[in-house]
Design a protein around this motif. Structure first.
Motif, PDB file in Angstrom:
ATOM      1  N   ARG A 101       3.687   4.821   0.872  1.00 51.43           N
ATOM      2  CA  ARG A 101       4.343   3.778   0.075  1.00 51.43           C
ATOM      3  C   ARG A 101       3.424   3.180  -0.990  1.00 51.43           C
ATOM      4  O   ARG A 101       3.886   2.605  -1.960  1.00 51.43           O
ATOM      5  CB  ARG A 101       4.839   2.649   0.977  1.00 51.43           C
ATOM      6  CG  ARG A 101       6.077   3.022   1.754  1.00 51.43           C
ATOM      7  CD  ARG A 101       6.765   1.820   2.351  1.00 51.43           C
ATOM      8  NE  ARG A 101       5.901   0.820   2.910  1.00 51.43           N
ATOM      9  CZ  ARG A 101       5.687   0.624   4.217  1.00 51.43           C
ATOM     10  NH1 ARG A 101       6.289   1.380   5.098  1.00 51.43           N
ATOM     11  NH2 ARG A 101       4.901  -0.338   4.630  1.00 51.43           N
ATOM     12  N   TYR A 149      -1.805  -5.205  -6.459  1.00 60.57           N
ATOM     13  CA  TYR A 149      -0.523  -4.751  -5.927  1.00 60.57           C
ATOM     14  C   TYR A 149       0.528  -5.843  -6.117  1.00 60.57           C
ATOM     15  O   TYR A 149       0.202  -7.043  -6.082  1.00 60.57           O
ATOM     16  CB  TYR A 149      -0.633  -4.410  -4.434  1.00 60.57           C
ATOM     17  CG  TYR A 149      -1.342  -3.112  -4.203  1.00 60.57           C
ATOM     18  CD1 TYR A 149      -0.676  -1.907  -4.387  1.00 60.57           C
ATOM     19  CD2 TYR A 149      -2.676  -3.070  -3.822  1.00 60.57           C
ATOM     20  CE1 TYR A 149      -1.320  -0.703  -4.193  1.00 60.57           C
ATOM     21  CE2 TYR A 149      -3.330  -1.872  -3.634  1.00 60.57           C
ATOM     22  CZ  TYR A 149      -2.641  -0.695  -3.818  1.00 60.57           C
ATOM     23  OH  TYR A 149      -3.285   0.500  -3.636  1.00 60.57           O
ATOM     24  N   GLU A 153       5.252  -5.988  -2.263  1.00 61.55           N
ATOM     25  CA  GLU A 153       4.730  -4.891  -1.440  1.00 61.55           C
ATOM     26  C   GLU A 153       3.664  -5.400  -0.471  1.00 61.55           C
ATOM     27  O   GLU A 153       3.623  -5.005   0.690  1.00 61.55           O
ATOM     28  CB  GLU A 153       4.150  -3.794  -2.324  1.00 61.55           C
ATOM     29  CG  GLU A 153       5.190  -3.011  -3.077  1.00 61.55           C
ATOM     30  CD  GLU A 153       4.582  -1.918  -3.941  1.00 61.55           C
ATOM     31  OE1 GLU A 153       3.424  -1.525  -3.698  1.00 61.55           O
ATOM     32  OE2 GLU A 153       5.284  -1.464  -4.863  1.00 61.55           O
ATOM     33  N   GLU A 156       5.403  -7.279   2.347  1.00 66.53           N
ATOM     34  CA  GLU A 156       6.027  -6.360   3.300  1.00 66.53           C
ATOM     35  C   GLU A 156       4.980  -5.741   4.220  1.00 66.53           C
ATOM     36  O   GLU A 156       5.172  -5.664   5.430  1.00 66.53           O
ATOM     37  CB  GLU A 156       6.769  -5.257   2.541  1.00 66.53           C
ATOM     38  CG  GLU A 156       7.459  -4.266   3.453  1.00 66.53           C
ATOM     39  CD  GLU A 156       8.116  -3.128   2.680  1.00 66.53           C
ATOM     40  OE1 GLU A 156       8.416  -2.118   3.327  1.00 66.53           O
ATOM     41  OE2 GLU A 156       8.306  -3.241   1.452  1.00 66.53           O
TER      42      GLU A 156
END
Length: 191
Positions: A101, A149, A153, A156
């Motif tokens: 991911r 980032y 994300e 999560e």
């Protein structure tokens, strides 16, 4: 084989009575079989070594509840190795899914010497501030502020809601401003 089984049960009884050497004897007796079983399940030497260590740690932790079958601990050890190997496979799978991911970059931009020169006086303060953060906040700061980032994300990954991650980042940035303001006086903006 009957002698081995009965002597193993005797060794285990000594271990339960507090004889530390007895546990070492059980380890020596079964470590190779447990390792081979773990290796068969995982096909990775390092993971099999970890599972073997976990099995014998569990043997010690659960020693009063361990079931001896036909005078041997081996069946219990092999079943425990199977469970530990399954846990290792699941953890590896989750880790690989996480890596898949994460966006890959072809090229990381070089850090300008000028920016490094302006950040150098902040290094110690910044390091001290990061060490004061809890593990989740430190990871959040590293992912979002340092590595760039997206906050969603990172949230999560860290099992936070995006709103909670934003709140944590806002508080960290406020603390950072207070911590490094004296070092910035007279240097201008660092961005």
């Amino acid at each position: 084989m009957g002698d081995t089984e009965s002597s193993e049960a005797g060794i285990w009884r000594r271990g339960l009575e507090g004889d530390a050497k007895a546990f070492g004897e059980i380890f020596d007796l079964h470590k190779d079989r447990v390792f081979r079983h773990a290796f068969r399940l995982l096909l990775d030497r390092h993971d099999a070594e970890d599972v073997t260590g976990t099995v014998f740690l569990e043997l010690w932790r659960k020693r009063t509840r361990v079931r001896v079958v036909d005078g041997s601990l081996l069946p219990w050890l092999l079943v425990t190795a199977g469970h530990a190997a399954a846990n290792t496979r699941r953890a590896t799978s989750r880790y690989r899914a996480l890596l898949d991911r994460i966006p890959r970059t072809e090229h990381l931009p070089a850090v300008e010497d000028e920016v490094l020169a302006r950040l150098a006086p902040l290094g110690e303060d910044l390091h001290r501030l990061l060490q004061q953060l809890g593990p989740i906040d430190r990871s959040l700061a590293t992912l979002v502020i340092v590595e760039g980032y997206p906050i969603g994300e990172a949230a999560e990954l860290l099992k936070l809601t995006p709103a909670a991650a934003k709140t944590r980042l806002s508080r960290m940035k406020a603390r950072l401003r207070l911590t490094i303001a004296p070092a910035l006086s007279g240097q201008g903006d660092i961005s």
